[in-house]
Design a protein around this motif. Sequence first.
Motif, PDB file in Angstrom:
ATOM      1  N   LYS A  72       0.857  -1.189   0.000  1.00 48.65           N
ATOM      2  CA  LYS A  72       0.000   0.000   0.000  1.00 48.65           C
ATOM      3  C   LYS A  72       0.892   1.238   0.000  1.00 48.65           C
ATOM      4  O   LYS A  72       1.977   1.235   0.588  1.00 48.65           O
ATOM      5  CB  LYS A  72      -0.956  -0.016   1.183  1.00 48.65           C
ATOM      6  CG  LYS A  72      -0.298  -0.153   2.546  1.00 48.65           C
ATOM      7  CD  LYS A  72      -1.323  -0.389   3.634  1.00 48.65           C
ATOM      8  CE  LYS A  72      -0.638  -0.653   4.975  1.00 48.65           C
ATOM      9  NZ  LYS A  72      -1.606  -1.025   6.008  1.00 48.65           N
ATOM     10  N   THR A  73       0.425   2.270  -0.683  1.00 50.19           N
ATOM     11  CA  THR A  73       1.187   3.508  -0.824  1.00 50.19           C
ATOM     12  C   THR A  73       0.521   4.593   0.009  1.00 50.19           C
ATOM     13  O   THR A  73      -0.640   4.907  -0.196  1.00 50.19           O
ATOM     14  CB  THR A  73       1.242   3.933  -2.301  1.00 50.19           C
ATOM     15  OG1 THR A  73       1.780   2.856  -3.069  1.00 50.19           O
ATOM     16  CG2 THR A  73       2.105   5.175  -2.476  1.00 50.19           C
ATOM     17  N   VAL A 109       6.701  16.453   1.216  1.00 53.11           N
ATOM     18  CA  VAL A 109       5.830  15.341   0.823  1.00 53.11           C
ATOM     19  C   VAL A 109       6.661  14.186   0.269  1.00 53.11           C
ATOM     20  O   VAL A 109       7.634  14.394  -0.460  1.00 53.11           O
ATOM     21  CB  VAL A 109       4.800  15.811  -0.229  1.00 53.11           C
ATOM     22  CG1 VAL A 109       3.941  14.658  -0.717  1.00 53.11           C
ATOM     23  CG2 VAL A 109       3.925  16.917   0.363  1.00 53.11           C
ATOM     24  N   MET A 110       6.242  12.965   0.637  1.00 53.21           N
ATOM     25  CA  MET A 110       6.911  11.755   0.146  1.00 53.21           C
ATOM     26  C   MET A 110       5.923  10.599   0.170  1.00 53.21           C
ATOM     27  O   MET A 110       4.888  10.667   0.824  1.00 53.21           O
ATOM     28  CB  MET A 110       8.140  11.426   0.989  1.00 53.21           C
ATOM     29  CG  MET A 110       7.847  11.169   2.452  1.00 53.21           C
ATOM     30  SD  MET A 110       9.361  11.050   3.430  1.00 53.21           S
ATOM     31  CE  MET A 110       8.945  12.097   4.815  1.00 53.21           C
ATOM     32  N   PHE A 111       6.267   9.561  -0.591  1.00 51.51           N
ATOM     33  CA  PHE A 111       5.475   8.336  -0.595  1.00 51.51           C
ATOM     34  C   PHE A 111       6.155   7.298   0.274  1.00 51.51           C
ATOM     35  O   PHE A 111       7.385   7.167   0.251  1.00 51.51           O
ATOM     36  CB  PHE A 111       5.355   7.763  -2.013  1.00 51.51           C
ATOM     37  CG  PHE A 111       4.482   8.555  -2.936  1.00 51.51           C
ATOM     38  CD1 PHE A 111       3.099   8.513  -2.814  1.00 51.51           C
ATOM     39  CD2 PHE A 111       5.034   9.324  -3.947  1.00 51.51           C
ATOM     40  CE1 PHE A 111       2.278   9.226  -3.688  1.00 51.51           C
ATOM     41  CE2 PHE A 111       4.233  10.032  -4.826  1.00 51.51           C
ATOM     42  CZ  PHE A 111       2.854   9.987  -4.697  1.00 51.51           C
ATOM     43  N   VAL A 146      -3.952   5.361  -4.638  1.00 51.36           N
ATOM     44  CA  VAL A 146      -2.706   6.127  -4.587  1.00 51.36           C
ATOM     45  C   VAL A 146      -1.531   5.250  -5.009  1.00 51.36           C
ATOM     46  O   VAL A 146      -1.380   4.116  -4.552  1.00 51.36           O
ATOM     47  CB  VAL A 146      -2.451   6.696  -3.171  1.00 51.36           C
ATOM     48  CG1 VAL A 146      -1.092   7.383  -3.093  1.00 51.36           C
ATOM     49  CG2 VAL A 146      -3.558   7.658  -2.782  1.00 51.36           C
ATOM     50  N   THR A 147      -0.697   5.791  -5.889  1.00 47.63           N
ATOM     51  CA  THR A 147       0.533   5.128  -6.307  1.00 47.63           C
ATOM     52  C   THR A 147       1.585   6.189  -6.610  1.00 47.63           C
ATOM     53  O   THR A 147       1.240   7.316  -6.979  1.00 47.63           O
ATOM     54  CB  THR A 147       0.302   4.228  -7.547  1.00 47.63           C
ATOM     55  OG1 THR A 147       1.522   3.559  -7.875  1.00 47.63           O
ATOM     56  CG2 THR A 147      -0.185   5.007  -8.750  1.00 47.63           C
ATOM     57  N   ILE A 177       5.703  -7.879  -6.722  1.00 49.51           N
ATOM     58  CA  ILE A 177       4.873  -7.203  -5.733  1.00 49.51           C
ATOM     59  C   ILE A 177       3.677  -6.584  -6.462  1.00 49.51           C
ATOM     60  O   ILE A 177       3.692  -6.433  -7.685  1.00 49.51           O
ATOM     61  CB  ILE A 177       5.626  -6.116  -4.939  1.00 49.51           C
ATOM     62  CG1 ILE A 177       6.172  -5.018  -5.873  1.00 49.51           C
ATOM     63  CG2 ILE A 177       6.734  -6.730  -4.091  1.00 49.51           C
ATOM     64  CD1 ILE A 177       6.702  -3.780  -5.160  1.00 49.51           C
ATOM     65  N   SER A 178       2.670  -6.214  -5.693  1.00 45.47           N
ATOM     66  CA  SER A 178       1.490  -5.563  -6.236  1.00 45.47           C
ATOM     67  C   SER A 178       1.389  -4.166  -5.625  1.00 45.47           C
ATOM     68  O   SER A 178       1.554  -4.001  -4.420  1.00 45.47           O
ATOM     69  CB  SER A 178       0.251  -6.392  -5.874  1.00 45.47           C
ATOM     70  OG  SER A 178      -0.925  -5.668  -6.108  1.00 45.47           O
ATOM     71  N   VAL A 179       1.129  -3.175  -6.476  1.00 44.49           N
ATOM     72  CA  VAL A 179       0.875  -1.806  -6.025  1.00 44.49           C
ATOM     73  C   VAL A 179      -0.339  -1.286  -6.796  1.00 44.49           C
ATOM     74  O   VAL A 179      -0.705  -1.827  -7.840  1.00 44.49           O
ATOM     75  CB  VAL A 179       2.081  -0.856  -6.254  1.00 44.49           C
ATOM     76  CG1 VAL A 179       3.282  -1.277  -5.419  1.00 44.49           C
ATOM     77  CG2 VAL A 179       2.445  -0.758  -7.728  1.00 44.49           C
ATOM     78  N   SER A 180      -0.946  -0.230  -6.303  1.00 47.54           N
ATOM     79  CA  SER A 180      -2.096   0.344  -6.994  1.00 47.54           C
ATOM     80  C   SER A 180      -1.688   0.829  -8.379  1.00 47.54           C
ATOM     81  O   SER A 180      -0.589   1.348  -8.580  1.00 47.54           O
ATOM     82  CB  SER A 180      -2.670   1.515  -6.202  1.00 47.54           C
ATOM     83  OG  SER A 180      -3.711   2.132  -6.947  1.00 47.54           O
TER      84      SER A 180
END
Length: 162
Positions: A49-50, A60-62, A104-105, A127-130
């Motif tokens: 999850k991001t 700001v950062m992820f 969110v990605t 891996i899986s991300v949005s």
Amino acid sequence: MAPAKTNAVRLLESLGIPFELREYEVDPEDLSAESVAAKINFPLDQTFKTLVARGDRTGVMFAVVPGGSALDLKALAKASGDRNADTVPLKEVEPLTGYIRGGVTALGARRAYPVFIDEFAQLYDTISVSAGRRGLQILLSPADYIGAVGASYALIAKDKEV
């Protein structure tokens, strides 16, 4: 019918990065990583999850963490060179990233903010991300993800508090 192309998909295609898309039925009441992992039939520990955070120096950062974990804000601050960090209020997520909660990605976001992904990602081939919208996930290698967003590995996940 092919899924709609998102900015994240366009970015990966432009970079020639191989990926797989998995669509799922969205439940607006349950946007949890646990729900997404089950719906795409993919392990929770590999479904990342991001989150959007802000550091006192970095801004700001992820932060990208395994679905079954929580973000360790102290560890994120340390990894980013900040004294402290906190998640941004939900109302700021879309204006900052161009994405809504549950979609969110860091891939193809409105701005290229620093990205920190938990070191745990290195354990997996995929891996899986949005993919940038609710109901669509991208499966790709952690190395390709890092290359696409310029991420850094950092130990930023912790066990969820029960």
